[in-house]
Structures are given as structure tokens and as C-alpha cells.
Design an enzyme around this catalytic site. Structure first.
Site, PDB file in Angstrom:
ATOM      1  N   ASP A  36       0.700  -1.121  -0.131  1.00 13.55           N
ATOM      2  CA  ASP A  36       0.116   0.006   0.033  1.00 13.55           C
ATOM      3  C   ASP A  36       0.753   1.167  -0.133  1.00 13.55           C
ATOM      4  OD1 ASP A  36      -2.550  -1.134  -0.144  1.00 13.55           O
ATOM      5  OD2 ASP A  36      -3.246  -0.797   1.832  1.00 13.55           O
ATOM      6  N   SER A  81     -20.335 -22.740 -27.575  1.00  9.11           N
ATOM      7  CA  SER A  81     -20.706 -23.407 -25.914  1.00  9.11           C
ATOM      8  C   SER A  81     -19.786 -24.631 -26.323  1.00  9.11           C
ATOM      9  CB  SER A  81     -22.073 -23.796 -26.206  1.00  9.11           C
ATOM     10  OG  SER A  81     -23.085 -22.540 -25.730  1.00  9.11           O
ATOM     11  N   GLU A 111      -9.220 -30.565 -18.307  1.00 14.82           N
ATOM     12  CA  GLU A 111      -9.012 -29.441 -17.656  1.00 14.82           C
ATOM     13  C   GLU A 111     -10.336 -29.210 -16.586  1.00 14.82           C
ATOM     14  OE1 GLU A 111      -8.503 -25.809 -20.028  1.00 14.82           O
ATOM     15  OE2 GLU A 111      -7.587 -27.113 -21.473  1.00 14.82           O
ATOM     16  N   LYS A 113     -13.703 -27.457 -15.396  1.00 19.77           N
ATOM     17  CA  LYS A 113     -14.532 -26.303 -15.834  1.00 19.77           C
ATOM     18  C   LYS A 113     -14.805 -25.433 -14.813  1.00 19.77           C
ATOM     19  CE  LYS A 113     -18.404 -26.248 -18.967  1.00 19.77           C
ATOM     20  NZ  LYS A 113     -19.548 -25.482 -18.146  1.00 19.77           N
ATOM     21  N   ASP A 115     -16.569 -22.776 -12.946  1.00 19.74           N
ATOM     22  CA  ASP A 115     -17.862 -22.129 -12.943  1.00 19.74           C
ATOM     23  C   ASP A 115     -18.165 -20.704 -12.804  1.00 19.74           C
ATOM     24  OD1 ASP A 115     -20.499 -22.345 -13.400  1.00 19.74           O
ATOM     25  OD2 ASP A 115     -21.090 -23.085 -11.490  1.00 19.74           O
ATOM     26  N   TYR A 222      -7.990 -20.534 -20.164  1.00 19.75           N
ATOM     27  CA  TYR A 222      -7.879 -21.927 -20.636  1.00 19.75           C
ATOM     28  C   TYR A 222      -7.811 -21.871 -22.251  1.00 19.75           C
ATOM     29  CZ  TYR A 222     -12.797 -20.677 -21.283  1.00 19.75           C
ATOM     30  OH  TYR A 222     -14.139 -19.961 -21.620  1.00 19.75           O
ATOM     31  N   LYS A 309     -20.183 -33.081 -17.134  1.00 21.29           N
ATOM     32  CA  LYS A 309     -20.668 -32.421 -16.104  1.00 21.29           C
ATOM     33  C   LYS A 309     -20.542 -33.304 -14.660  1.00 21.29           C
ATOM     34  CE  LYS A 309     -22.221 -28.441 -17.565  1.00 21.29           C
ATOM     35  NZ  LYS A 309     -23.226 -27.759 -17.797  1.00 21.29           N
ATOM     36  N   CYS A 403     -45.327 -11.575  13.746  1.00 17.86           N
ATOM     37  CA  CYS A 403     -43.767 -11.606  13.707  1.00 17.86           C
ATOM     38  C   CYS A 403     -43.138 -12.661  15.161  1.00 17.86           C
ATOM     39  CB  CYS A 403     -43.326 -10.149  14.084  1.00 17.86           C
ATOM     40  SG  CYS A 403     -41.742 -10.051  14.449  1.00 17.86           S
ATOM     41  N   CYS A 406     -41.872 -10.044  17.778  1.00 18.15           N
ATOM     42  CA  CYS A 406     -42.540  -8.920  18.504  1.00 18.15           C
ATOM     43  C   CYS A 406     -44.167  -9.095  18.321  1.00 18.15           C
ATOM     44  CB  CYS A 406     -42.361  -7.452  17.892  1.00 18.15           C
ATOM     45  SG  CYS A 406     -42.903  -7.203  16.248  1.00 18.15           S
ATOM     46  N   CYS A 421     -42.581  -7.775   8.857  1.00 18.84           N
ATOM     47  CA  CYS A 421     -43.120  -7.082  10.200  1.00 18.84           C
ATOM     48  C   CYS A 421     -43.244  -5.826  10.015  1.00 18.84           C
ATOM     49  CB  CYS A 421     -42.303  -7.670  11.167  1.00 18.84           C
ATOM     50  SG  CYS A 421     -42.370  -6.872  12.743  1.00 18.84           S
ATOM     51  N   CYS A 427     -39.647  -3.472  16.856  1.00 21.70           N
ATOM     52  CA  CYS A 427     -39.199  -5.037  16.788  1.00 21.70           C
ATOM     53  C   CYS A 427     -37.776  -5.011  17.051  1.00 21.70           C
ATOM     54  CB  CYS A 427     -39.742  -5.414  15.462  1.00 21.70           C
ATOM     55  SG  CYS A 427     -39.530  -7.077  15.047  1.00 21.70           S
TER      56      CYS A 427
END
Ligand code: AMP
Ligand code: ZN
Length: 665
Positions: A36, A81, A111, A113, A115, A222, A309, A403, A406, A421, A427
């Protein structure tokens, strides 16, 4: 090169290297603190010497560019895809198909996959020049300002890289950062994000890149595309990308048969839970690029690759009870308490049931055996009920009407999924939640006071709203659990110091529904004081830039409550900033009032952020796209040709940096 320039260059090189070690190699070579300090030094020097501006400087990663409309650009190479497979047979069928189309031995790269959200990065002469989302595969949005804030994306390549190429990868949000982000959201009473993938892809489209900079995103690469790259296999391209400074996970392995591929899949099917980020399968690719070319593409996907998958892990367990939680805004969330069960490496005891509709839809009842899945979500999901195991005398779940805290009757507004509520002032979880929001880091940032202490203070009857904080005395807090002389001092001092927090953050801290950080800033800037906002009509509010009817109504409701007026008066008496300070107002003019300005290119004497600040401070409005409403464009070097064309077509005037600066003088 003069010594100042040399010094700037040296700092950049050093910081780049630390960044690389930390974010790409996971190997810190400097403390955060020292990093920093050096970054600040570089920032200061760059500000003083704008002539040495460089878009690849590590200082450019903090963000600050605001993009209203991302530019849509065609992909030079389409983003396809992948076909999916779910079994050994699927993979064997695939091998049979491709063996008919190519000669010779086929080797595969395996490799993981990842997500997340896919991205295509374009580099020229070692510099990142475009970062385009997948979009529809043919064209996507250029989100480069946001991508630049991701530290594992190199802004400047190392080694022997080609002159021009595209590289594709996935932007992911590792679990640790995701959980931390959610903890912060819960603390300020916001709904937590559902899963890392959606959060990652949502991040790419944020308008304010400094917001993206705060998110711990990563970019895993990739695929290389381009011509004459001098590379003959997928494995080699991964290795090359690594050498140029990209983050390429080391799991990638060469397999010489489908059996070897299956071994890889088996291994990662269990070990993926040890990875810091989400994966949803394995991608198998023909390793030889020549063979890839021969195989080519179907209408939708490459013939040379196949995704496998992973099955989301599921278990069944008993639902012991349903409890209901009350949030800061009064929103009720039903929670399933489950018989503890092992799932994907963790013990699951609870799952969110979201809302009344969800319970009704799945007809979930206490005593049922339910199916639980851990997919992309961190919080496991209930998929349904095993009806064969339903106890004979089971009754449909009756959603609570009052609730749990309360006992006030709950309300549900039309079009809303959640019950609320309405007992705003009485509350307890709402009272505590609001004060916790008030003191949180992005709001009043009260040091020495944490969420638990707030709960304690409320429960002990010492405070019942945030204005009471300012009346607390040391003697009152010392007897509290885990308090000592020193911590009590810190607490009182922290509260005192919060009187310096600027108005816009105080406005955010008040916890008016739908008034988040950005809206608070807008309102503060427009009205300049709490009294002006309190007196604004709904119509007036709606006329403020980006304030919609929902926000306007919520603001009106807030100020119409007697209790809030009372609390605000008290805050005012204690000296909390309820109007813009004189300092802030200074330097603001109306010289550009009514001007809608587009900023484009790189500037010599001011940074883009400074330029934008100048526009806002002088009453102008910034727009990111050129339209017939644009008053003029301030253009620096490298203004995009498409923008230029558009300006010419619409007859919008382009002025230089110098001309613009004269206007504001
Ligand atoms: P799908 O969206 O299910 O068609 O899967 C295709 C997507 O998987 C691609 O667009 C990539 O974003 C993503 N993906 C993740 N990891 C990889 C990988 N190692 N190789 C290729 N694609 C990958
Ligand atoms: Zn309540």
C-alpha cells in the site's frame, strides 16, 4: 530517461511483480502494508507527473471509470458453447465419432470446468486492449474497465508473447471472498448473494469499476486464439499463457485414452471440494491443434471438446423444524432446520426456504424427509420431498401470520415475495439491525463498536435507536460484558469521531429502504441537506437523476414517521453532519449546468477521474454514450473510431482537453 520517470517505472515494475506473485502464483512477496505504501507513492508521483501516464500502471487497477452503456463488439473468433456428457458411455461415443474424422493417435487435455462468467481478452503488443463478455457468442460487451481491476489479469505481459492474440478464460469469485462479501451484506441488512457464479457475472456489468475493484474476483485462462502463434498443442498453449503472466490452474493434465480421462474425472469429482473456487465439471479437449482444426465446429460447439458435468451432490435428511428470521428491514426469512447430514465435505444443518411461496410450491412439511443439494450455492438448497416417507398425520405448513419476535401481524405487499413485520419501531431485530447498519464500515464506520455490542446495548436498554449512541457515557458501557476501561474509551471516542462522517454517508447510514450508497450520494448532492430532502415532494424526488418511484415513496415514508423526525433532530443536536459541509460545496459551480458530456480517450494533464469530477462539480452531467442529446464530447488521445463516426453522424461537437478546461476556469 530522466530520474523521475525512471523511478516511476521502477515502482511500477516492482508492484507488478508483487501483484503477479500474489495473485497469479499465490505466493506473497510483500506485506499488504508495504504494498500500500509503495502504491500510494506511485499514485502521488503519477498525479504530479501526468506526462508519464500509463494505462498498464498498477495504479489503474483501483477503478473509478463509470460506464453507463457498455460498448457491444463482435468477437473476432466466435465464442462457442460446449457439448455436455454425463457418463463414460457419452465420452466413448464422442471418441468413436471423432476417430472417424481424424487420423492418428488422439491425446486429450483434461481441464477443470470453472464455474463463472466467460471472458475474451485481447492483447496487442503485450497490452490488454479489450475484454469482451461472451454475450450471444457472436458479440459481447466490452467490460475492460472492470476487468482491469482484477489483479490476476495482466495489464502488461512478460516474456516472449505474440504481437496480437485473444485469450479466453473464466472470471470466478472464490468461496472465501464470496462468503466475506455476503457477511458484509448481511451486516448491512441486504439480501446475501445467491451463488458465486451469478455474483461474478453480475460484477462484470457493474457501472462503477471501483466497485468491481473491491470484489475479490479472479480470472482463470484456458484458451488461446489467434493466427501464427507458433503453438501446436493445447497443453503447450496453457504453458505459454502461464509464461506470459496469466493464471492457468495447474490441474490440467494430458490423457492418452478415455480411461485416463475418466481417472482425471474421478479424482476431481471428490477433490474439487478442496479447490478455492467453484467447478462444475471437466473439459476434455483434443490436444493436437492440427487435429482440432480438422474436426472443426458444429453449429453450436467445437467437435474437439467435450464437457463432462459433475453431478451435484444430493442427500436426503429429515426436516426437524422451520424457524423464521427477522431482518433489519423487517423481512421474514424461513429457515429449514435439518437433521445434520454430510454433503460435499461439510455438515449441513440448515437450508434457506426463501419465502412462503417456495414452501407452498414444494409442499414442505415438518417431519418430511427432504432432498438437499449443494450446487453452485453456498447455502444448500431443498429440492423436494420424499413423499413415500411422509408421516401419516402430517399437515401442510402454515406460514406464520405474526412476527416471531414482537408478535405484530405480518404484511405482504402485492408483488413482493417476502412477508414483513411492520413494527418498525418496536421490533427488536429491526431495531438492532438498523443500528448495526448505522455503525457499519460503509456508513458511520464507528470504530470500537461491533454488531454484538450493539445487540447488548439494546438488550440492556441503554439505547433504542442510533441517535441514542451519542448520549452513551463511559460509565454506562463499562459494566457490559467483555468491556474494559480501554475498550469503553475506544467506543466513546469512535462514536465521537463519527460526527466527522460526511453527509452523504450519514444519509446512507440512516437505513432508509432502497437508499443504498449510490442513491444516498445522488440525493445528498442534489439536495445538500437533510431538511431539503425531508421537504421534497414525491414528484420532486422522482425528477432527480436515477431516483425512481419506489425510492421516492420510501423516502417520503421515512420522513413522515414522527419517530424518525425526532431521531433526526437529536442527531442534529449532537452535531452529526446532516448537510453538506461548506468545504464540499466550495469549488462547485454551475458553469456546465445543462451540459451532457461524453468523455473519451486518454488525457494529458488530468486523469479521467479528475475530468469527470470537474464535470460534476461544475454542474454538468456525464454520459457514456453519444446520442442526439449529447452537448459535446471531450476527446483525448486514442478516441475510439466508432465514437468518432457516431459523433460525426449526429453532428456532435468534439472539443479538446484544453478547450474543456478553459470552460471550467
Ligand atoms: P456451457 O456454458 O455449459 O456451454 O459451457 C461452456 C463454457 O464453459 C465456456 O463458455 C466457458 O466459459 C466455460 N469453461 C470453464 N472452464 C473451461 C475450460 N477449462 N475450457 C473451456 N471452457 C471452459
Ligand atoms: Zn416484529
Amino acid at each position: 530517461m530522466n530520474t523521475i520517470e525512471q523511478h516511476i517505472q521502477n515502482l511500477r515494475t516492482e508492484l507488478r511483480e508483487h501483484n503477479y506473485n500474489y495473485y497469479v502464483l499465490d505466493n506473497a512477496t510483500i506485506s499488504d502494508y508495504d504494498f500500500d505504501i509503495k502504491l500510494k507513492e506511485l499514485q502521488a508521483m503519477e498525479e504530479k507527473h501526468p506526462e508519464f501516464f500509463d494505462t498498464t500502471s498498477p495504479t489503474q487497477r483501483v477503478g473509478g471509470t463509470v460506464t453507463k452503456n457498455f460498448e457491444t463488439i463482435p468477437h473476432e473468433h466466435r465464442m462457442y458453447s460446449l457439448d455436455n456428457s454425463y457418463s463414460k458411455e457419452d465420452l466413448q461415443d464422442w471418441e468413436t465419432r471423432i476417430k472417424k474424422l481424424v487420423d492418428g493417435v488422439i491425446e486429450y487435455t483434461c481441464e477443470l470446468k470453472y464455474d463463472g462468467a466467460s471472458i475474451s481478452l485481447t492483447y496487442e503488443k503485450g497490452h490488454l486492449i479489450k475484454a469482451v463478455t461472451r454475450g450471444d457468442g457472436f458479440q459481447g460487451d466490452n467490460v475492460i474497465a472492470n476487468i482491469k481491476t482484477i489483479k490476476s489479469v495482466p495489464l502488461q505481459l512478460k516474456g516472449d508473447f505474440p504481437d496480437k492474440f485473444d485469450i479466453r478464460g473464466e472470471i470466478v469469485l472464490p468461496f472465501e471472498g464470496f462468503i466475506k462479501m455476503n457477511e458484509e451484506r448481511i451486516e448491512i441488512g441486504e439480501e446475501p448473494y445467491r451463488n458465486p457464479r451469478n455474483t461474478a457475472s453480475g460484477s462484470l456489468k457493474l457501472q462503477d469499476s471501483s466497485e468491481v475493484a473491491k470484489r475479490p474476483l479472479e480470472c482463470l485462462l484456458y484458451n488461446l486464439t489467434g493466427s501464427n502463434l507458433g503453438i501446436s498443442t493445447q497443453m503447450e498453449s496453457l504453458e505459454k499463457a502461464r509464461q506470459w503472466g496469466f493464471k492457468v490452474p495447474s490441474a490440467a493434465t494430458l490423457a492418452n485414452s478415455i480411461d485416463a480421462v475418466l481417472e482425471f474425472i474421478d479424482y476431481w469429482n471428490t477433490h474439487r471440494h478442496d479447490l478455492p473456487y467453484e467447478t462444475d465439471g471437466v473439459v476434455v479437449k483434443v490436444n493436437n491443434l492440427q487435429q482440432q482444426e480438422e474436426l472443426g465446429y458444429t453449429a453450436k460447439s467445437p467437435r474437439w471438446a467435450m464437457a463432462y458435468k459433475f453431478k451435484a451432490e444430493q442427500v436426503s435428511t429429515k426436516l426437524n423444524s422451520i424457524t423464521y428470521q427477522v431482518g433489519r428491514t423487517g423481512a421474514i426469512t424461513p429457515v429449514a432446520n435439518l437433521e445434520p447430514v454430510e454433503l460435499a465435505g461439510t455438515t449441513v444443518k440448515r437450508a434457506s426456504l426463501h419465502n412462503a411461496d417456495q414452501i407452498k410450491k414444494l409442499d414442505i412439511r415438518v417431519g418430511d424427509v427432504v432432498y438437499v443439494e449443494k450446487g453452485g450455492e453456498i447455502i444448500p438448497k431443498i429440492l423436494g420431498v420424499d413423499l413415500d416417507k411422509r408421516p401419516i398425520h402430517s399437515e401442510p405448513t402454515r406460514y406464520i401470520t405474526h412476527c416471531p419476535e414482537c408478535k405484530t401481524e405480518l404484511v405482504r405487499q402485492e408483488g413482493e415475495a417476502q412477508h414483513y413485520c411492520p413494527n418498525y419501531n418496536g421490533c427488536r431485530p429491526q431495531i438492532i439491525g438498523r443500528i448495526q447498519h448505522f455503525i457499519s464500515r460503509k456508513a458511520m464506520d464507528i470504530e470500537g463498536l461491533g454488531g454484538e455490542t450493539v445487540a447488548l446495548l439494546v438488550n440492556e436498554g441503554l439505547i433504542s435507536n442510533y441517535s441514542d449512541l451519542y448520549e452513551l457515557t463511559k460509565d454506562q458501557v463499562i459494566p457490559l460484558e467483555r468491556m474494559a476501561e480501554k475498550s469503553a474509551d475506544n467506543l466513546i471516542q469512535g462514536i465521537e469521531q463519527s460526527k466527522n462522517i460526511p453527509f452523504e454517508r450519514v444519509l446512507y447510514a440512516l437505513g432508509i429502504r432502497y437508499v443504498g450508497e449510490t442513491v444516498a450520494k445522488k440525493l445528498a448532492k442534489h439536495y445538500k441537506s437533510i431538511d431539503a430532502i425531508a421537504n421534497a415532494t414525491e414528484e420532486a424526488l422522482v425528477n432527480v437523476d436515477e431516483i425512481g418511484i419506489k425510492i421516492a415513496q420510501s423516502v417520503r415514508t421515512f420522513f413522515s414517521l414522527e419517530a424518525n423526525v425526532f431521531i433526526l433532530n437529536k442527531l442534529k443536536r449532537f452535531g452529526v453532519n446532516l448537510e453538506m459541509s461548506a468545504e464540499k460545496l466550495k469549488g462547485q459551480t454551475e458553469k456546465l449546468l445543462g451540459d451532457i458530456i461524453v468523455v473519451s480517450g486518454v488525457f494529458e494533464t488530468v486523469s479521467r477521474n479528475e475530468l469527470k469530477k470537474l464535470i460534476e462539480d461544475n454542474g454538468g452531467k456525464i454520459s457514456s454514450s453519444i446520442s442526439s442529446k449529447t452537448s459535446y464530447i471531450v476527446a483525448g488521445d486514442n478516441m475510439g473510431p466508432s465514437k468518432k463516426d457516431k459523433a460525426e453522424k449526429l453532428g456532435v461537437v468534439i472539443i479538446s482537453e484544453k478547450e474543456f478546461l478553459q470552460k471550467t476556469q
